[in-house]
Design an enzyme around this catalytic site. Structure first.
Site, PDB file in Angstrom:
ATOM      1  N   HIS A   1       0.850  -1.197   0.000  1.00 49.30           N
ATOM      2  CA  HIS A   1       0.000   0.000   0.000  1.00 49.30           C
ATOM      3  C   HIS A   1       0.883   1.244   0.000  1.00 49.30           C
ATOM      4  O   HIS A   1       1.881   1.304   0.699  1.00 49.30           O
ATOM      5  CB  HIS A   1      -0.868  -0.006   1.264  1.00 49.30           C
ATOM      6  CG  HIS A   1      -1.805   1.160   1.349  1.00 49.30           C
ATOM      7  ND1 HIS A   1      -3.030   1.159   0.729  1.00 49.30           N
ATOM      8  CD2 HIS A   1      -1.687   2.355   1.958  1.00 49.30           C
ATOM      9  CE1 HIS A   1      -3.632   2.311   0.962  1.00 49.30           C
ATOM     10  NE2 HIS A   1      -2.839   3.056   1.705  1.00 49.30           N
TER      11      HIS A   1
ATOM     12  N   ASP B   1     -14.348   3.761   8.408  1.00 48.00           N
ATOM     13  CA  ASP B   1     -13.335   4.623   7.783  1.00 48.00           C
ATOM     14  C   ASP B   1     -13.963   5.483   6.697  1.00 48.00           C
ATOM     15  O   ASP B   1     -13.632   6.665   6.554  1.00 48.00           O
ATOM     16  CB  ASP B   1     -12.191   3.793   7.204  1.00 48.00           C
ATOM     17  CG  ASP B   1     -11.145   4.685   6.545  1.00 48.00           C
ATOM     18  OD1 ASP B   1     -10.511   5.472   7.270  1.00 48.00           O
ATOM     19  OD2 ASP B   1     -11.007   4.631   5.315  1.00 48.00           O
TER      20      ASP B   1
ATOM     21  N   ARG C   1     -13.328  13.827   7.985  1.00 44.76           N
ATOM     22  CA  ARG C   1     -11.983  14.407   8.148  1.00 44.76           C
ATOM     23  C   ARG C   1     -11.661  15.339   6.976  1.00 44.76           C
ATOM     24  O   ARG C   1     -11.052  16.400   7.167  1.00 44.76           O
ATOM     25  CB  ARG C   1     -10.936  13.287   8.213  1.00 44.76           C
ATOM     26  CG  ARG C   1     -10.929  12.561   9.544  1.00 44.76           C
ATOM     27  CD  ARG C   1     -10.068  11.312   9.470  1.00 44.76           C
ATOM     28  NE  ARG C   1      -8.703  11.591   9.104  1.00 44.76           N
ATOM     29  CZ  ARG C   1      -7.882  10.704   8.524  1.00 44.76           C
ATOM     30  NH1 ARG C   1      -8.287   9.483   8.265  1.00 44.76           N
ATOM     31  NH2 ARG C   1      -6.650  11.054   8.218  1.00 44.76           N
TER      32      ARG C   1
ATOM     33  N   SER D   1      -6.701   4.526   9.822  1.00 48.42           N
ATOM     34  CA  SER D   1      -7.453   4.467   8.574  1.00 48.42           C
ATOM     35  C   SER D   1      -6.799   3.468   7.610  1.00 48.42           C
ATOM     36  O   SER D   1      -7.458   2.574   7.067  1.00 48.42           O
ATOM     37  CB  SER D   1      -7.500   5.876   7.960  1.00 48.42           C
ATOM     38  OG  SER D   1      -7.883   5.841   6.628  1.00 48.42           O
TER      39      SER D   1
ATOM     40  N   LYS E   1      -7.946  -0.845   6.914  1.00 48.81           N
ATOM     41  CA  LYS E   1      -8.286  -1.337   5.575  1.00 48.81           C
ATOM     42  C   LYS E   1      -7.342  -2.470   5.141  1.00 48.81           C
ATOM     43  O   LYS E   1      -7.757  -3.432   4.519  1.00 48.81           O
ATOM     44  CB  LYS E   1      -8.251  -0.187   4.563  1.00 48.81           C
ATOM     45  CG  LYS E   1      -9.486   0.711   4.711  1.00 48.81           C
ATOM     46  CD  LYS E   1      -9.465   1.880   3.767  1.00 48.81           C
ATOM     47  CE  LYS E   1      -8.418   2.873   4.162  1.00 48.81           C
ATOM     48  NZ  LYS E   1      -8.564   4.218   3.654  1.00 48.81           N
TER      49      LYS E   1
HETATM   50  N1  URA Z   1      -4.967   7.060   3.104  1.00 49.96           N
HETATM   51  C1  URA Z   1      -5.958   6.518   3.838  1.00 49.96           C
HETATM   52  O1  URA Z   1      -6.510   5.486   3.494  1.00 49.96           O
HETATM   53  N2  URA Z   1      -6.331   7.146   4.979  1.00 49.96           N
HETATM   54  C2  URA Z   1      -5.755   8.279   5.411  1.00 49.96           C
HETATM   55  O2  URA Z   1      -6.125   8.782   6.460  1.00 49.96           O
HETATM   56  C3  URA Z   1      -4.739   8.841   4.626  1.00 49.96           C
HETATM   57  C4  URA Z   1      -4.345   8.197   3.468  1.00 49.96           C
END
Ligand code: URA
Length: 424
Positions: free
Chosen positions: A82, A161, A168, A183, A187
């Site tokens: 990621h 999220d 946010r 966050s 995931k």
């Molecule tokens: N990518 C994400 O998935 N969440 C964040 O808070 C910042 C970047």
């Protein structure tokens, strides 16, 4: 449990308990607490931070708000990768086939882009016919058959999220280490891989611009991964200039293919080989040096390119038909000098003007438009030499802004390393 006392506790710099954090997340998902109350809590977290236990509780509460993908029917160690997002970041398109061509399964869920950072799904969808909306069964079967898949998430992974991230975005609470870490990690944990490799971007085009903060973010995510018993490795990599030579979806896929043919930009190829090596080393439980040799060979022999072609074909794509605009023009330098700096965010915003990305999450995008960057930091440019080739459609970018993005100087600057450090 009372949300007001939870908000006040964080406002007073006190540590929240697991129950308090879980309550706040669940109550928000269930619309029991309002956007205003969640925004107040997020702002208190932004200002006063969270320690590692609180960040773990937050990650866990978010993870448990939705489904978790079960990859256990796929043999072997599954490794996920990621990136925190950058300009011209097409790394997955090169890394995933290198790794999969060597027998390490890559079962990847990717996203669409928002704002100046692109999304891998948008890039892949510039390939005619490419299907990213696979059913879970198709997703798993493809990994079993060819060891590689990249699709948009269909199951409700981490709904907390989704809701918190949108809030946010509009309350100035995106740049917070515990909020970003929870966050991303919620995931990644929901995506079901056994090992996680993170590419944490740092520099002017990254979400976190400050180096020390980027290192802290990486350390928090690696620790959270360990707390969930998933080995996690994080790279801190440079985002002070566009990654590679292209910005824009179809152009980036073409660049990824050139990289897989061994004709890639040196810095970008370096990054891809290093990330691949770690994924191979984790997936095969072999030494990093051995994994790096294998990754290089997969690139040189064409094995990784063949895997990319197979992957695209399995998902319905026609690799001979990638959307790239026919209309082009060059932006040329008005001075001589060495490139000292490139404002990649300004270039990405000009690509956004042409339709390469989205300002709002439901915007349609134009896969064919973008830019080819002809000069990088440290290169010498003569007056009238090409800095950027623009690929446009119905909207043109501001040439003035493109020129402004390039800072030239008399003296050569070596620029930034592509990889700063790795946190394990
Ligand atoms: N990518 C994400 O998935 N969440 C964040 O808070 C910042 C970047």
């Amino acid at each position: 449990m009372n949300i007001i006392s939870i908000i006040e506790k964080k406002k007073d710099k006190k540590k929240l308990s697991s129950d308090e954090i879980t309550y706040a997340v669940n109550a928000y998902v269930m619309n029991i607490i309002s956007d205003a109350q969640m925004a107040a809590l997020l702002m208190a977290i932004c200002i006063n931070g969270m320690d590692i236990d609180e960040t773990y509780y937050l990650t866990k509460a978010m993870l448990e708000s939705g489904d978790v993908i079960d990859l256990s029917s796929i043999d072997g160690i599954k490794v996920d990768k990621h990136s925190t997002g950058g300009v011209g970041d097409k790394t997955t398109l090169v890394v995933a086939p290198i790794v999969a061509s060597l027998g390490v399964s890559v079962a990847k869920l990717s996203g669409k882009g928002l704002g100046h950072t692109g999304g891998t799904i948008d890039k892949l969808e510039s390939i005619s016919g490419f299907r990213s909306n696979l059913k879970e069964e198709e997703f798993i079967n493809q990994v079993k058959k060819i060891g590689i898949v990249d699709a948009e998430q269909t199951k409700e992974l981490v709904p907390a999220d989704k809701k918190i991230y949108s809030l946010r975005d509009v309350t100035g609470t995106t740049r917070s280490i515990p909020l970003i870490a929870s966050s991303i990690m919620s995931k990644k944990l929901a995506s079901g891989a056994d090992k996680i490799v993170l590419d944490v971007k740092t520099g002017s085009g990254a979400l976190i611009t400050d180096f020390e903060d980027s290192v802290n973010l990486a350390k928090v995510m690696v620790t959270i991964g360990k707390m969930f018993k998933k080995q996690t490795v994080a790279f801190i990599t440079d985002m002070n200039e566009p990654l590679g030579n292209t910005i824009g979806n179809g152009l980036e896929v073409k660049e990824a293919i050139e990289t897989l043919k061994g004709n890639g930009n040196e810095r970008f190829t370096d990054l891809c080989l290093t990330i691949s090596s770690y994924m191979i080393s984790l997936g095969k439980k072999i030494l990093l040096s051995e994994a790096k040799e294998m990754a290089k060979k997969a690139l040189e022999s064409g094995l990784a390119l063949e895997k990319f072609k197979e992957f695209v074909m399995y998902q319905g794509g026609d690799i001979t038909n990638i959307e790239v605009s026919k209309n082009t023009y060059d932006v040329t330098s008005i001075y001589d000098g060495y490139v000292r700096d490139i404002d990649e965010v300004m270039l990405a915003n000009e690509c956004l003007v042409m339709g390469a990305g989205r300002l709002n999450k439901d915007d349609e995008i134009n896969h064919g438009v973008g830019m080819v960057i002809k000069k990088h930091i440290g290169d010498y440019v003569r007056k009238n030499e090409v800095l950027v080739t623009v690929y446009y459609d119905d909207k043109k970018p501001s040439d003035e802004n493109i020129l402004k993005s390039f800072a030239l100087s008399k003296n050569k600057d070596d620029g930034f390393p592509i990889i700063y450090t790795v946190i394990k």
